[in-house]
Write an enzyme that holds these catalytic residues in place. Structure first.
Site, mmCIF file in Angstrom:
data_model
loop_
_atom_site.group_PDB
_atom_site.id
_atom_site.type_symbol
_atom_site.label_atom_id
_atom_site.label_comp_id
_atom_site.label_asym_id
_atom_site.label_seq_id
_atom_site.Cartn_x
_atom_site.Cartn_y
_atom_site.Cartn_z
ATOM 1 N N SER A 1 2.523 17.978 22.693
ATOM 2 C CA SER A 1 2.836 19.367 23.041
ATOM 3 C C SER A 1 1.647 20.267 22.743
ATOM 4 C CB SER A 1 4.032 19.804 22.190
ATOM 5 O OG SER A 1 4.225 21.190 22.288
ATOM 6 N N TYR B 1 8.648 20.685 13.718
ATOM 7 C CA TYR B 1 8.617 20.019 15.026
ATOM 8 C C TYR B 1 7.165 19.776 15.454
ATOM 9 C CZ TYR B 1 8.352 19.542 20.055
ATOM 10 O OH TYR B 1 8.006 19.103 21.312
ATOM 11 N N LYS C 1 4.697 16.154 16.107
ATOM 12 C CA LYS C 1 3.851 15.805 17.263
ATOM 13 C C LYS C 1 2.422 15.524 16.797
ATOM 14 C CE LYS C 1 6.974 16.091 20.371
ATOM 15 N NZ LYS C 1 7.473 14.852 20.963
HETATM 16 P P1 NAD Z 1 15.247 16.395 25.801
HETATM 17 O O1 NAD Z 1 15.926 16.701 24.511
HETATM 18 O O2 NAD Z 1 15.924 16.807 27.064
HETATM 19 O O3 NAD Z 1 14.961 14.804 25.893
HETATM 20 C C1 NAD Z 1 14.728 14.020 24.754
HETATM 21 C C2 NAD Z 1 15.627 12.802 24.879
HETATM 22 O O4 NAD Z 1 15.430 11.945 23.743
HETATM 23 C C3 NAD Z 1 17.125 13.165 24.903
HETATM 24 O O5 NAD Z 1 17.741 12.495 25.977
HETATM 25 C C4 NAD Z 1 17.641 12.647 23.554
HETATM 26 O O6 NAD Z 1 18.999 12.242 23.643
HETATM 27 C C5 NAD Z 1 16.691 11.499 23.296
HETATM 28 N N1 NAD Z 1 16.507 11.122 21.876
HETATM 29 C C6 NAD Z 1 16.131 11.898 20.843
HETATM 30 N N2 NAD Z 1 16.007 11.163 19.714
HETATM 31 C C7 NAD Z 1 16.315 9.884 20.059
HETATM 32 C C8 NAD Z 1 16.357 8.651 19.350
HETATM 33 N N3 NAD Z 1 16.087 8.580 18.044
HETATM 34 N N4 NAD Z 1 16.694 7.524 20.034
HETATM 35 C C9 NAD Z 1 16.991 7.580 21.358
HETATM 36 N N5 NAD Z 1 16.954 8.705 22.078
HETATM 37 C C10 NAD Z 1 16.620 9.845 21.438
HETATM 38 O O7 NAD Z 1 13.779 16.979 25.736
HETATM 39 P P2 NAD Z 1 12.671 17.113 26.874
HETATM 40 O O8 NAD Z 1 12.470 18.554 27.134
HETATM 41 O O9 NAD Z 1 12.955 16.194 27.990
HETATM 42 O O10 NAD Z 1 11.405 16.601 26.061
HETATM 43 C C11 NAD Z 1 10.953 15.260 26.115
HETATM 44 C C12 NAD Z 1 9.818 15.099 25.131
HETATM 45 O O11 NAD Z 1 8.785 16.009 25.451
HETATM 46 C C13 NAD Z 1 10.203 15.382 23.684
HETATM 47 O O12 NAD Z 1 9.524 14.484 22.844
HETATM 48 C C14 NAD Z 1 9.698 16.789 23.469
HETATM 49 O O13 NAD Z 1 9.392 17.042 22.120
HETATM 50 C C15 NAD Z 1 8.445 16.792 24.321
HETATM 51 N N6 NAD Z 1 8.042 18.139 24.775
HETATM 52 C C16 NAD Z 1 8.947 18.931 25.408
HETATM 53 C C17 NAD Z 1 8.570 20.210 25.818
HETATM 54 C C18 NAD Z 1 9.555 21.131 26.469
HETATM 55 O O14 NAD Z 1 9.312 22.342 26.479
HETATM 56 N N7 NAD Z 1 10.650 20.662 27.046
HETATM 57 C C19 NAD Z 1 7.252 20.650 25.604
HETATM 58 C C20 NAD Z 1 6.349 19.795 24.970
HETATM 59 C C21 NAD Z 1 6.761 18.530 24.566
HETATM 60 C C1 WQD Z 2 8.147 31.528 26.150
HETATM 61 C C2 WQD Z 2 7.859 33.025 26.064
HETATM 62 C C3 WQD Z 2 8.710 34.036 24.073
HETATM 63 C C4 WQD Z 2 12.945 33.379 24.972
HETATM 64 C C5 WQD Z 2 8.279 26.357 23.086
HETATM 65 C C6 WQD Z 2 7.842 25.521 21.921
HETATM 66 C C7 WQD Z 2 6.705 24.622 22.331
HETATM 67 C C8 WQD Z 2 7.067 23.811 23.576
HETATM 68 C C9 WQD Z 2 7.596 24.670 24.675
HETATM 69 C C10 WQD Z 2 7.955 21.722 22.846
HETATM 70 C C11 WQD Z 2 7.422 33.497 24.682
HETATM 71 C C12 WQD Z 2 9.420 34.591 25.286
HETATM 72 C C13 WQD Z 2 11.568 33.412 25.033
HETATM 73 C C14 WQD Z 2 13.663 34.603 25.040
HETATM 74 C C15 WQD Z 2 11.576 35.772 25.270
HETATM 75 N N1 WQD Z 2 8.123 22.885 23.295
HETATM 76 N N2 WQD Z 2 10.899 34.588 25.182
HETATM 77 N N3 WQD Z 2 12.947 35.757 25.190
HETATM 78 O O1 WQD Z 2 7.760 29.401 22.495
HETATM 79 O O2 WQD Z 2 6.050 29.160 24.369
HETATM 80 O O3 WQD Z 2 7.173 27.171 23.487
HETATM 81 O O4 WQD Z 2 8.660 25.502 24.169
HETATM 82 O O5 WQD Z 2 6.950 21.184 22.504
HETATM 83 O O6 WQD Z 2 6.462 23.803 21.242
HETATM 84 O O7 WQD Z 2 7.425 26.371 20.860
HETATM 85 O O8 WQD Z 2 8.479 28.727 24.849
HETATM 86 O O9 WQD Z 2 10.287 29.360 26.383
HETATM 87 O O10 WQD Z 2 10.636 29.680 23.896
HETATM 88 O O11 WQD Z 2 9.030 31.152 25.109
HETATM 89 O O12 WQD Z 2 10.983 36.846 25.396
HETATM 90 O O13 WQD Z 2 14.910 34.645 24.955
HETATM 91 O O14 WQD Z 2 9.094 33.730 26.341
HETATM 92 O O15 WQD Z 2 8.503 35.057 23.127
HETATM 93 O O16 WQD Z 2 6.492 34.531 24.877
HETATM 94 P P1 WQD Z 2 7.311 28.724 23.723
HETATM 95 P P2 WQD Z 2 9.700 29.685 25.061
#
Ligand code: NAD
Ligand code: WQD
Length: 338
Positions: free
Chosen positions: A124, A149, A153
């Site tokens: 991330s 979190y 990562k």
């Molecule tokens: P998500 O929660 O929709 O998907 C994660 C999946 O992993 C879920 O289906 C959950 O049930 C499963 N899971 C969690 N722990 C588990 C375990 N111990 N064993 C088996 N399954 C397990 O999240 P997502 O948005 O699809 O994110 C996928 C990956 O990408 C995550 O690692 C997340 O941290 C990373 N990521 C997400 C974002 C984002 O904004 N969505 C941004 C950066 C990184």
């Molecule tokens: C985006 C923008 C908020 C909600 C997060 C995690 C990051 C990654 C992606 C996993 C910001 C603003 C949000 C609301 C708002 N995930 N906002 N009102 O914080 O950039 O990133 O998700 O790895 O680790 O931190 O994403 O969608 O929460 O916010 O004004 O109700 O929207 O302040 O500027 P963020 P976000």
């Protein structure tokens, strides 16, 4: 290739399974459904007309992982499984460290035992911490994260780098995602957060659907063009396609690469609200609220390395992201629940 996706029922995992299957790869999913539903995998099968073998298991469970690897020979693994809610990780750090680190270690140990040494990991942009400058490049020093979190990562990146250093046969691709939003164009799969969403786009779609009263915009006094926070929003289908390229890259190279997956373009919260309203013809009522603790002003990627190494770049624009997010919400007001 035959690819194991851990967490393949989740938001990014389900979209990636569709793109892998469409590209001709074979997909096996392991998920414990802690944050997802089986229905997502059924819809992946419906969208692609292909079968996905699904294991309901915890990736932290060594016996379950051993069983899966004894039944298949994988060419690569994509490790999506993990807990991802930033605020929850501050309240429940032990649960986040246990789940995210244990699953990564158990997975890698099982892979090593079975001679499977290719892994693509969901990292991330959060590992960059509070940036000194944008756009963010992969070679920039990560000064530290602001929540448990993010640290999981960061630590998993270090674990995977160490595995590569110790055994040069491994191929590791650390994908640093920026802000994935949008949904599959069909409106059949999308993001399905539990309870009140934390992230911007799912919150906006729930307001637009009338399920929430208004959006709180967290601060309009940042040093950005309109004062609201700027992020690099990327369509989840573009992101998913980046994983197909990453698996194919890992098949041809060994060693460890860190690669940003973003568009390189920053949009503010108000840009997102206005684009959503315009493209969908719906009002999104909002109020300006105080800044959210831990938020930064600006975060966007330098996406050039992904293009150079993977031959990938994002193709969808902000209108696509807003239109597809809304189609998913409108067609599935209760997510995957009937
Ligand atoms: P998500 O929660 O929709 O998907 C994660 C999946 O992993 C879920 O289906 C959950 O049930 C499963 N899971 C969690 N722990 C588990 C375990 N111990 N064993 C088996 N399954 C397990 O999240 P997502 O948005 O699809 O994110 C996928 C990956 O990408 C995550 O690692 C997340 O941290 C990373 N990521 C997400 C974002 C984002 O904004 N969505 C941004 C950066 C990184
Ligand atoms: C985006 C923008 C908020 C909600 C997060 C995690 C990051 C990654 C992606 C996993 C910001 C603003 C949000 C609301 C708002 N995930 N906002 N009102 O914080 O950039 O990133 O998700 O790895 O680790 O931190 O994403 O969608 O929460 O916010 O004004 O109700 O929207 O302040 O500027 P963020 P976000």
């Amino acid at each position: 290739m035959k690819i194991l996706t851990t967490g393949g029922a989740g938001f990014i995992g389900s979209h990636t399974c569709v793109e892998l299957l469409n590209a001709g790869h074979e997909v096996v999913v392991v998920d414990n459904f802690v944050n997802s539903q089986k229905e997502a995998v059924h819809r992946v099968e419906e969208l692609t007309g292909k079968t996905v073998q699904l294991y309901e298991a915890d990736v932290c469970d060594p016996d379950a992982m051993e069983q899966i690897f004894s039944e298949h020979t994988f060419d690569a693994v994509i490790h999506f499984a993990g807990l991802k809610a930033v605020g929850e990780s501050v309240a429940q750090p032990m649960r986040y460290y246990r789940n995210n680190l244990d699953s990564a270690l158990t997975l890698c140990e099982t892979m090593a035992r079975h001679g499977c040494k290719r892994i693509v990991f969901s990292s991330s942009a959060t590992v960059y911490g509070v940036p000194d400058e944008v756009p963010l490049r992969e070679d920039m020093f990560c000064k530290g994260c602001t929540n448990p979190y993010g640290w999981t990562k960061y630590m998993i990146e270090k674990i995977l780098m160490g595995i590569c250093d110790a055994d040069p046969e491994w191929s590791v691709v650390l994908l640093r995602y920026f802000n994935p939003i949008g949904a599959h164009e069909s409106g059949r799969i999308g993001e399905n957060p539990n309870g009140i969403p934390n992230n911007l786009m799912p919150f906006i779609t729930k307001v637009a659907a009338g399920q929430l009263d208004h959006l709180n915009i967290f601060g309009n006094d940042y040093n950005t063009p309109d004062g609201t926070g700027v992020r690099d929003y990327i369509h989840v289908v573009d992101l998913a396609r980046g994983h197909v390229n990453a698996c194919e890259y890992a098949q041809q190279h060994s060693g460890c690469e860190i690669i940003n997956l973003g568009t390189g373009v920053g949009y503010s919260v108000l840009d997102i609200v206005h684009a959503f309203e315009k493209v969908n013809g719906i009002k999104v009522p909002y109020v300006i609220a105080p800044r959210r603790p831990g938020d930064i002003a600006e975060c966007y990627s330098d996406p050039r390395k992904a293009e150079q190494l993977l031959g990938w770049k994002a193709e969808k624009n902000l209108d696509d992201m807003c239109r597809d997010s809304w189609r998913w919400q409108k067609n599935n007001p209760n997510g995957y629940q009937a």
